[in-house]
Design an enzyme around this catalytic site. Structure first.
Site, PDB file in Angstrom:
ATOM      1  N   GLY A  12       0.809  -1.209   0.000  1.00  0.00           N
ATOM      2  CA  GLY A  12       0.000   0.000   0.000  1.00  0.00           C
ATOM      3  C   GLY A  12       0.844   1.260   0.000  1.00  0.00           C
ATOM      4  O   GLY A  12       2.072   1.222  -0.072  1.00  0.00           O
ATOM      5  N   LYS A  93     -13.407  -6.748   8.447  1.00  0.00           N
ATOM      6  CA  LYS A  93     -12.692  -7.996   8.711  1.00  0.00           C
ATOM      7  C   LYS A  93     -11.208  -7.760   8.961  1.00  0.00           C
ATOM      8  O   LYS A  93     -10.621  -8.354   9.874  1.00  0.00           O
ATOM      9  CB  LYS A  93     -12.891  -8.972   7.544  1.00  0.00           C
ATOM     10  CG  LYS A  93     -14.292  -9.550   7.463  1.00  0.00           C
ATOM     11  CD  LYS A  93     -14.493 -10.416   6.245  1.00  0.00           C
ATOM     12  CE  LYS A  93     -13.713 -11.712   6.346  1.00  0.00           C
ATOM     13  NZ  LYS A  93     -14.005 -12.615   5.208  1.00  0.00           N
ATOM     14  N   GLY A 104      -1.936 -12.665  17.207  1.00  0.00           N
ATOM     15  CA  GLY A 104      -1.584 -14.048  17.515  1.00  0.00           C
ATOM     16  C   GLY A 104      -0.198 -14.398  17.015  1.00  0.00           C
ATOM     17  O   GLY A 104       0.569 -15.095  17.701  1.00  0.00           O
ATOM     18  N   LYS A 107       2.275 -12.742  19.345  1.00  0.00           N
ATOM     19  CA  LYS A 107       2.323 -13.469  20.608  1.00  0.00           C
ATOM     20  C   LYS A 107       3.146 -14.741  20.462  1.00  0.00           C
ATOM     21  O   LYS A 107       4.003 -15.050  21.314  1.00  0.00           O
ATOM     22  CB  LYS A 107       0.902 -13.795  21.065  1.00  0.00           C
ATOM     23  CG  LYS A 107       0.805 -14.657  22.320  1.00  0.00           C
ATOM     24  CD  LYS A 107      -0.654 -14.835  22.715  1.00  0.00           C
ATOM     25  CE  LYS A 107      -0.793 -15.855  23.845  1.00  0.00           C
ATOM     26  NZ  LYS A 107      -0.601 -17.238  23.368  1.00  0.00           N
ATOM     27  N   TYR A 147     -15.100   1.789   9.018  1.00  0.00           N
ATOM     28  CA  TYR A 147     -13.675   2.081   9.209  1.00  0.00           C
ATOM     29  C   TYR A 147     -13.403   2.551  10.636  1.00  0.00           C
ATOM     30  O   TYR A 147     -12.480   2.063  11.310  1.00  0.00           O
ATOM     31  CB  TYR A 147     -13.245   3.151   8.208  1.00  0.00           C
ATOM     32  CG  TYR A 147     -11.765   3.465   8.212  1.00  0.00           C
ATOM     33  CD1 TYR A 147     -10.823   2.500   7.865  1.00  0.00           C
ATOM     34  CD2 TYR A 147     -11.303   4.735   8.543  1.00  0.00           C
ATOM     35  CE1 TYR A 147      -9.465   2.788   7.858  1.00  0.00           C
ATOM     36  CE2 TYR A 147      -9.949   5.044   8.534  1.00  0.00           C
ATOM     37  CZ  TYR A 147      -9.035   4.056   8.198  1.00  0.00           C
ATOM     38  OH  TYR A 147      -7.686   4.352   8.197  1.00  0.00           O
ATOM     39  N   LYS A 151     -11.188   0.278  13.445  1.00  0.00           N
ATOM     40  CA  LYS A 151      -9.950   0.763  14.062  1.00  0.00           C
ATOM     41  C   LYS A 151     -10.091   0.861  15.584  1.00  0.00           C
ATOM     42  O   LYS A 151      -9.148   0.552  16.331  1.00  0.00           O
ATOM     43  CB  LYS A 151      -9.570   2.125  13.474  1.00  0.00           C
ATOM     44  CG  LYS A 151      -9.089   2.070  12.032  1.00  0.00           C
ATOM     45  CD  LYS A 151      -7.827   1.253  11.883  1.00  0.00           C
ATOM     46  CE  LYS A 151      -7.250   1.337  10.484  1.00  0.00           C
ATOM     47  NZ  LYS A 151      -6.023   0.520  10.311  1.00  0.00           N
ATOM     48  N   TYR A 161      -4.503  -7.687  24.354  1.00  0.00           N
ATOM     49  CA  TYR A 161      -3.378  -8.617  24.226  1.00  0.00           C
ATOM     50  C   TYR A 161      -2.195  -8.154  25.081  1.00  0.00           C
ATOM     51  O   TYR A 161      -1.451  -8.977  25.609  1.00  0.00           O
ATOM     52  CB  TYR A 161      -2.965  -8.746  22.760  1.00  0.00           C
ATOM     53  CG  TYR A 161      -3.536  -9.966  22.081  1.00  0.00           C
ATOM     54  CD1 TYR A 161      -2.748 -11.072  21.775  1.00  0.00           C
ATOM     55  CD2 TYR A 161      -4.883 -10.023  21.750  1.00  0.00           C
ATOM     56  CE1 TYR A 161      -3.277 -12.189  21.164  1.00  0.00           C
ATOM     57  CE2 TYR A 161      -5.438 -11.133  21.134  1.00  0.00           C
ATOM     58  CZ  TYR A 161      -4.622 -12.221  20.849  1.00  0.00           C
ATOM     59  OH  TYR A 161      -5.152 -13.323  20.249  1.00  0.00           O
TER      60      TYR A 161
END
Length: 578
Positions: A12, A93, A104, A107, A147, A151, A161
């Site tokens: 991007g 998503k 994940g 982690k 959006y 966020k 987390y």
């Protein structure tokens, strides 16, 4: 110290500049992008640079990156206002599932996590300028809500987390950033003004012109990213919001006012936080199919067929080809080197089997390869076949593997689309196929009554010829090398589907397969290998109560091995296909 950094959204606008800066300071980069809004042109100049790897993948699906990772920087998300109405589900998503999957990964790898958030978390703010203590004024059901809320959810998950799992996290809230590689049609202030100025059109200012924007040049933004990544600060910071210029109200695009066109060179000089671009934005060539697809062929004593296969691939536009020679005695390797010096030939010095040979070849592909074409040497690819497979992968990002329609040299269909057999069909096919090839169990297993001219998702396809995403291949670890021959393709498709990838059959792509030319050289060894693989597949996939039937399955496989060898000895023909 060199670090290995995963950058989602690496193709991007901001992601590509971040990849450049990380590489420039000596870090290794794994860029991940599904190219829904990113562009390969943004990173084409990075392919081939030491330490740069690109994976085409949607991080909303499971993310697997082999090896150590020191930092995960999550920039993936469509962010243009026009995207809010065109691809709202994908935005939600990637902000939720994508953030979860990458957290994940961080982690598991004990890596630092960096989230690129946005000033949109403030919604239509009632406070100007917004301090970091301001919680915002968001409309969750408005068109921008997809959006804004994605966020906001992402920030909440990052901090969860951190608090619950101890992940070291950074959050940056980005304001308006501009510079080379912006999408010209993304609907934002700077790109709109530049596009209008370059076209000689009047410049549009929304509202009454008194509303403010902050503008930050991309180089400054990326320096801020790296400073935050390297700092000891845990949590969020804002970048580019302290100096503002009048630009028109973000939330009300109605009643535009037009002003006389200004030369492009004058744009970007108004706000104190903006500065003129330097020597950026060089044009780089597009990356074509030939640069992103490579073929891996595992060969064993089929020299003439191998040369014919390579020639057909060349005619079909495949530039990068690897041949893994499994200790052939017919001079195959030297013949390929003489006939096509551009082919990379690897002589293993021993027979690695089919799956082991393919793994050996894939490990030697260039980093720019994003899709792997696995090809048997006794296959001839019809013109346009590779393009059809590539286009399907490009259009359906959750398809991990796609395979063509296969015919014999006599024009007969080889049933390439098949089901994972249930216990009844497996038993019926295993024993009745010897004496009654068209039995109903085999017909169901091989989908013989299905229209093979129809494209569809299927359970598995033959390893004869298929195209697989490299990221999907890496996610499941390639072929299981304990399958020397046979059923490694069934096992691969089974693991892909377990990992959430679709397996697709595409008859718009066609190949001709001269069946059994390699395996018939050592028929009894192949019969034994086939049945050893059969039992291995059963022992891997049978779970729960079915595992109690494994001794029965072992006895059945042993009996079928004997029957297959007797059939070969009596009839002098190949054993029944798996």
């Amino acid at each position: 110290m060199t670090r290995r950094v995963v950058v989602s959204g690496g193709a991007g606008f901001l992601g590509s500049h971040l990849c450049e800066s990380l590489l420039a300071r000596g870090d290794e980069v794994v860029a991940i992008d599904n190219l829904i809004t990113g562009r390969l042109e943004n990173i084409a100049h990075l392919f081939g640079q030491p330490g740069f790897v690109f994976q085409r993948h949607d991080v909303s699906n499971h993310v697997h990156v082999p090896g150590d990772v020191d930092a995960v920087m999550h920039l993936a998300s469509p962010a243009s206002p026009k995207d809010f109405t065109e691809i709202p589900i994908q935005i939600l998503k990637v902000g939720s599932l994508g953030t979860h999957n990458l957290l994940g990964l961080a982690k598991d790898k004990r890596a630092r996590f960096f989230l690129a958030s946005t000033s949109e978390v403030y919604g239509d703010p009632l406070v100007h300028p917004q301090p970091e203590t301001y919680w915002g004024n968001v409309n969750p059901i408005g068109p921008r809500g997809v959006y804004d809320e994605a966020k906001r959810f992402g920030e909440a998950m990052v901090m969860a987390y951190h608090r619950h799992h101890g992940v070291d996290v950074r959050i940056v809230r980005i304001f308006n950033t501009y510079g080379p590689r912006m999408r010209p049609d993304d609907g934002r202030v700077v790109s709109n003004l530049l596009t209008q100025a370059l076209a000689g059109k009047p410049l549009t200012v929304y509202g009454d012109g008194s509303q403010t924007r902050s503008f930050c040049y991309v180089d400054d933004e990326i320096r801020g990213f790296l400073a935050l990544l390297d700092s000891d600060h845990v949590g969020r910071v804002e970048l580019g919001d302290r100096v503002r210029a009048a630009a028109g109200r973000r939330s009300d695009p109605a009643s535009p006012r037009h002003h006389a066109g200004a030369p492009a060179a004058a744009l970007g000089a108004g706000g104190g936080a903006a500065r003129r671009p330097g020597s950026h934005g060089r044009v780089v060539p597009g990356v074509g199919v030939s640069e992103s697809v490579a073929a891996v062929i595992v060969s064993y004593n089929v020299r003439e067929l191998l040369l014919r296969c390579i020639a057909a691939l060349r005619e079909d536009g495949v530039d990068e080809i690897i041949v893994v020679d499994n200790q052939s005695r017919d001079g195959s390797a030297d013949a390929v080197r003489r006939n096509d010096p551009e082919v990379a030939v690897y002589e293993t010095g021993r027979n690695l089997g089919f799956g082991g040979g393919v793994n050996y070849g894939v490990a030697r592909l260039s980093p720019s390869v994003t899709s792997i074409l696995v090809v048997n040497p006794d296959v001839v690819v019809e013109p346009g076949s590779t393009k059809a497979l590539v286009q399907l992968l490009e259009g359906q990002p959750d398809v991990g593997l796609v395979a063509p329609l296969i015919e014999t040299p006599e024009g007969q269909l080889y049933p390439n689309a098949r089901t994972f057999p249930n216990l009844l069909d497996a038993t019926g096919h295993a024993f009745l196929h010897f004496v009654w090839p068209s039995n109903p169990f085999s017909r169901r297993y091989k989908m013989l009554d299905w229209d093979h001219a129809t494209a569809a998702d299927v359970d598995w396809v033959a390893g004869t010829h298929f195209l697989i995403r490299r990221v999907a291949w890496d996610a499941v670890g390639g072929f299981d090398e304990d399958f020397f021959m046979y059923l490694e393709d069934v096992d691969l498709c089974w693991r892909l589907r377990q990992a959430g990838w679709r397996v697709r059959y595409e008859p718009a792509s066609r190949v001709v397969h001269d069946i059994g030319r390699s395996t018939d050289q050592t028929p009894y060894r192949m019969i034994l290998a086939h049945h050893q693989s059969l039992y291995r597949y059963v022992s891997k996939t049978w779970t729960g109560r079915r595992r109690g039937l494994l001794p029965v399955a072992a006895a059945a496989v042993a009996l079928r091995t004997v029957l297959a060898m007797v059939q070969r000895a009596v009839r002098g023909r190949p054993h029944a296909a798996p």
